[in-house]
Design a protein around this motif. Structure first.
Motif: not given
Length: 376
Positions: A185-212
């Motif tokens: 949707s159009l509103d998903e093309f709005v930028p997300v601003h990282p939290d002040a304490d954001a980590a360097d990297f983020v992974f989102i997905g199932e925790l299983r081998k296929l996801k690497g």
């Protein structure tokens, strides 16, 4: 003359992940256009998150949400459930049976047997394409695919990769096929601003081998920010590899650098990191790559499935799957050269906006439904 409104039954196994996201978006769009939509889901998979998602979707499913046993592996439900779905489709006067994933596609097309009123459409969503053709499950499901081709009005592939893989792995389809990309949707093309304490990297997905996920953890230890501090990682998701992942994190001394926050909605989770990482070993057209890129985060991903189709002009930066060193180097480069990562992100965003829109996705599928409903 006003076009006739259709009666549509979406069939899927479990309402989780990108497959459910696709069905939910499609259901809302079809409902908004005046069509009557019902859902068939698995009665064996039920938790708080599943029920919450279905409750949110219920107002858009005027034909109801119906639960039947859909075992992950082959079981007795695979004999009983298609008959129950066929009875339901006849009772509801369904025009379109749309099966999603291996089991959803299997049930929708079996349910079409003896029901000449309905047209069966199938979207694999990876599913059957991930079965090894040398395995017993692969031989069974690929054989079923070939057998059910005669009951298939059309196959919708979410990527060119999926279309080519299906033809090579199973058989060239004898029914009409289309590639229709997943859309945002159009509103998903709005930028997300990282939290002040954001980590360097983020992974989102199932925790299983296929996801690497195991490859991602192996790539992390030597990563350093420009200030010399060790790089950090947030992982949002749940899955059967969680315990093994925790053990790997402890073995590598990364407990203070990796946070596992459980299954969370994607967009808020993206704000927990500054760079998204998708280290999958196999994919079709993953929503998380679309969501992270649209949210204007740099994305590091593997060259699998349809991901090169999302990356477009930036596909040269994709890394080989299951390659710890290549993933480490790509992650370190993103830390060392943030301006380059941002420039690549902007080029990717410009490419995506015109090709991965929800309105376009839903419109193409609706148009296919209408063509097939008229032809039957």
């Amino acid at each position: 003359m006003t076009a006739r409104k259709l009666r549509i039954l979406q069939v899927m196994r479990a309402p989780v992940g990108g497959l459910f996201r696709h069905v939910a978006d499609l259901t809302r769009a079809l409902s908004a256009h005046g069509h009557a939509v019902g859902l068939v889901v698995d009665s064996l998979a039920s938790d708080a998150q599943t029920e919450s998602r279905l409750t949110e979707l219920a107002p858009h499913a005027s034909l109801g949400i119906h639960r039947f046993a859909m075992p992950r592996l082959l079981g007795s439900g695979d004999l009983v459930t298609p008959l129950a779905i066929r009875r339901l489709a006849l009772k509801l006067g369904i025009d379109i049976l749309h099966g999603h994933g291996a089991k959803g596609g299997f049930y929708a097309r079996l349910a079409r047997l003896g029901n000449s009123k309905a047209v069966a459409i199938y979207t694999p969503h990876g599913g059957v394409l991930h079965f090894d053709k040398a395995s017993l499950s692969g031989r069974i499901f690929h054989g079923l695919e070939r057998w059910l081709m005669g009951q298939t009005g059309a196959i919708i592939f979410e990527s060119q990769y999926a279309q080519a893989t299906y033809a090579a792995l199973i058989a060239p389809p004898t029914c009409p096929t289309m590639v229709i990309y997943n859309g945002l949707s159009l509103d998903e093309f709005v930028p997300v601003h990282p939290d002040a304490d954001a980590a360097d990297f983020v992974f989102i997905g199932e925790l299983r081998k296929l996801k690497g996920v195991h490859v991602l953890i192996e790539a992390l230890p030597a990563l350093r920010r420009a200030d010399g501090h060790p790089a950090t990682l947030v992982m949002a998701g749940a899955g059967g590899s969680r315990d093994a992942l925790l053990a790997q994190i402890a073995r590598l001394g990364l407990t203070d650098r990796v946070s596992l926050i459980g299954a969370q909605p994607a967009r808020p989770s993206l704000a927990r990191g500054r760079i998204a990482v998708v280290p999958s070993l196999a994919e079709s057209l993953p929503y998380i790559v679309l969501e992270a890129a649209a949210a204007q985060l740099p994305v590091i991903a593997t060259r699998v499935g349809g991901i090169p189709e999302i990356f477009g002009p930036t596909a040269a930066s994709l890394v080989p799957a299951n390659d710890v060193q290549a993933l480490h180097e790509a992650m370190q480069m993103a830390l060392d050269r943030p301006d380059t990562a941002q420039a690549e992100m902007r080029a990717r965003l410009e490419y995506m906006v015109e090709r991965f829109a929800l309105a376009g996705m839903a419109g193409e599928i609706e148009a296919l439904y209408r063509r097939l409903a008229v032809q039957r």
